[in-house]
Design an enzyme around this catalytic site. Structure first.
Site, PDB file in Angstrom:
ATOM      1  N   ASP A  67      21.098 -25.326  -5.185  1.00  0.00           N
ATOM      2  CA  ASP A  67      20.983 -25.262  -3.872  1.00  0.00           C
ATOM      3  C   ASP A  67      22.040 -24.263  -3.214  1.00  0.00           C
ATOM      4  OD1 ASP A  67      23.223 -26.760  -4.457  1.00  0.00           O
ATOM      5  OD2 ASP A  67      22.646 -28.660  -3.710  1.00  0.00           O
ATOM      6  N   ASN A 136      26.379 -41.143  -2.494  1.00  0.00           N
ATOM      7  CA  ASN A 136      25.118 -41.924  -2.214  1.00  0.00           C
ATOM      8  C   ASN A 136      23.874 -41.570  -2.875  1.00  0.00           C
ATOM      9  OD1 ASN A 136      24.268 -39.464  -1.646  1.00  0.00           O
ATOM     10  ND2 ASN A 136      24.021 -39.441   0.658  1.00  0.00           N
ATOM     11  N   HIS A 138      22.419 -38.994  -4.053  1.00  0.00           N
ATOM     12  CA  HIS A 138      21.937 -37.748  -3.985  1.00  0.00           C
ATOM     13  C   HIS A 138      22.030 -36.826  -5.085  1.00  0.00           C
ATOM     14  CE1 HIS A 138      25.321 -35.155  -1.520  1.00  0.00           C
ATOM     15  NE2 HIS A 138      25.183 -35.027  -2.852  1.00  0.00           N
ATOM     16  N   GLU A 143      18.690 -36.030  -0.177  1.00  0.00           N
ATOM     17  CA  GLU A 143      19.284 -37.260   0.168  1.00  0.00           C
ATOM     18  C   GLU A 143      18.518 -38.599   0.394  1.00  0.00           C
ATOM     19  OE1 GLU A 143      22.539 -36.703   1.052  1.00  0.00           O
ATOM     20  OE2 GLU A 143      23.025 -34.803   1.516  1.00  0.00           O
TER      21      GLU A 143
HETATM   22  P1  PGA Z   1      30.891 -33.293  -6.269  1.00  0.00           P
HETATM   23  O1  PGA Z   1      29.449 -33.339  -5.583  1.00  0.00           O
HETATM   24  O2  PGA Z   1      30.849 -32.730  -7.540  1.00  0.00           O
HETATM   25  O3  PGA Z   1      31.792 -32.412  -5.250  1.00  0.00           O
HETATM   26  O4  PGA Z   1      31.498 -34.683  -6.192  1.00  0.00           O
HETATM   27  C1  PGA Z   1      28.501 -33.831  -6.348  1.00  0.00           C
HETATM   28  C2  PGA Z   1      27.375 -33.923  -5.394  1.00  0.00           C
HETATM   29  O5  PGA Z   1      27.518 -34.451  -4.253  1.00  0.00           O
HETATM   30  O6  PGA Z   1      26.274 -33.511  -5.834  1.00  0.00           O
END
Ligand code: PGA
Length: 240
Positions: A67, A136, A138, A143
């Site tokens: 992404d 959450n 995702h 999301e």
């Molecule tokens: P993070 O993000 O590794 O910075 O916790 C992971 C994500 O939100 O997919």
């Protein structure tokens, strides 16, 4: 889903790097699906170390990232292209022209999403896809919602994700509100998937995923549809 419980973040980084390294040894021209975020930083550091020691070779490797913010310039130090250059691509013997991140500077987001989807599919999907998980549930910028888009698309970020990412920006107002992201179908086209998680904050999301059922309200649960997924998790996250 296979689960590897590690004692701490360092071990999560080592174990996940070992799994990626094995794929590279088995297939020197492998396609690596890569992720940004704080979770995989230690894994990238480990892969850089292994490359410097001559244990792994990136010269024939192709990469596809999950992404990118949209819109954003690749030179912006918060862009995912910048993150990948800094954490991995500039530090190993990879051919930069074979590193792929959705183009956050494209004029037409939908056209860029369609191009990226076709490109990933033309590679036959990633040989291994590395994932983080949002608190959450995702995956990339898929999301929780009543519906999910299976292919690469432009999406709005939820307030929770904007809030979680605000730590990287001067203020929450500066976090881009949209992103280009692979869809869950693109991600599931990978031959092998590893998902990394550490810390208490991810406990609930990880438990929802490990329940084994599938719900759009926890995009990570879609990984239960794939038969080669490994969760690499630290004790703190796993035990809650
Ligand atoms: P993070 O993000 O590794 O910075 O916790 C992971 C994500 O939100 O997919």
């Amino acid at each position: 889903m296979k689960v590897i419980v590690c004692k701490d973040y360092q071990e999560v980084s080592e174990k996940s790097a070992e799994i990626v390294a094995q794929v590279m040894k088995d297939k020197p021209n492998a396609v690596l699906g890569l992720a940004t975020g704080s979770t995989p930083e230690g894994m990238y550091a480990k892969l850089v170390e292994m490359n410097r020691k001559g244990e792994i070779d990136f010269s024939d490797i192709t990469t596809v990232n999950l992404d990118e913010y949209f819109p954003i310039s690749p030179d912006n130090d918060q862009s995912y292209r910048y993150f990948m250059n800094k954490n991995l691509f500039d530090r190993v013997n990879i051919d930069k022209s074979r590193t792929n991140v959705p183009n956050g500077a494209a004029n037409d987001g939908e056209a860029e999403a369609a191009r990226y989807e076709a490109f990933v599919r033309s590679l036959g999907g990633a040989d291994i896809q590395v994932l983080g998980i949002g608190r959450n549930g995702h995956i990339a910028f898929n999301e929780p919602d009543v519906e999910l888009v299976p292919v690469t698309h432009v999406t709005g970020l939820t307030p929770d994700t904007i809030d979680a990412n605000a730590r990287f920006f001067a203020s929450a107002d500066e976090v881009p509100t949209h992103a280009l992201t692979m869809g869950m179908g693109t991600i599931l086209s990978a031959k092998k998937i590893i998902i990394l998680a550490n810390g208490k904050g991810k406990h609930n999301a990880v438990m929802k995923m490990l329940k084994g059922t599938v719900t759009t309200m926890c995009p990570a649960s879609f990984l239960n549809l794939h038969d080669d997924v490994t969760l690499v998790v630290d004790e703190e996250c796993y035990n809650g």
